[in-house]
Scaffold this active site. Sequence first.
Site, PDB file in Angstrom:
ATOM      1  CG  ASN A   1      23.775 -12.337 -39.960  1.00  9.75           C
ATOM      2  OD1 ASN A   1      24.830 -12.798 -40.817  1.00  9.75           O
ATOM      3  ND2 ASN A   1      23.288 -11.265 -39.841  1.00  9.75           N
TER       4      ASN A   1
ATOM      5  CE  LYS B   1      25.577  -8.573 -38.979  1.00 11.73           C
ATOM      6  NZ  LYS B   1      25.433  -7.155 -38.377  1.00 11.73           N
TER       7      LYS B   1
END
Length: 257
Positions: free
Chosen positions: A11, A13
């Site tokens: 992830n 982000k």
Amino acid sequence: MHERKPFVGGNWKMNTNRTTSADLTRAVVDGLARVEGVEVAVYPPFPYLLAVRSILRDRSSSIRMGAQNAYHRPDGAYTGEISIEMLKDCGATTVLVGHSERRHVIGEQDELINAKVRAVLEAGLECVLCVGETIEEREAGHTDPVNQRQVRAGLADVPGDWVNRLVLAYEPVWAIGTGKTATPDDAQDVHRKLRQLVSGLYGPEIAARTRIIYGGSVKPSNAAELFAQPDIDGGLIGGASLKPEDFVGIVKAAATT
Ligand code: PGA
């Protein structure tokens, strides 16, 4: 050994740019070229999805690509939102829903999260439903009820035949990006109870097949111990997924447990 194929998601982000997202993709593809027995997905920021997809395709990589969020409505006047069809169109096959930063920074509630879970699964994509307690909730002894509530609410009105596309991610909020990790025993305890909950909702066969991954400061140095737990089926990796050597090390740990 359990029968579920481990899953590791990166992830990213709100990190990387056009150059570094491409560099990171290439480095991860190269680093994992000979690693088998684990399913891997990366979750770049929306603007880089197409470019990441094309690198993965050009290199015939089995790494999947997903989105960090989606909106549940098919189209219309929802300024700033991204539909699931748009994500499919860009090559996403998996979507994170209910990540702690969406819950606690952006303010998403269980009802919206449930609408997103249903829309992602109904569209035929994989949904990674993230749950986890805050430090206050843990210290008040509410870890289990909070996680159980988030799973129940997230899966409300989700029929059993969609659940083969569901991955659950247990990510204690206090462990995300903090360097603090749940002990393997504590994480296993939550995972075991979540699997029991899935069994209560959908039956033991579906529960035995459903992958429940752990997230929260996973690093190459702690990954193997976490992934060795019987109910931990891989990880959702934030900070360490931005460093190709670390991410590759974590995926290798999942492949060998
Ligand atoms: P972290 O993030 O690995 O940086 O703790 C995990 C996540 O938020 O998915």
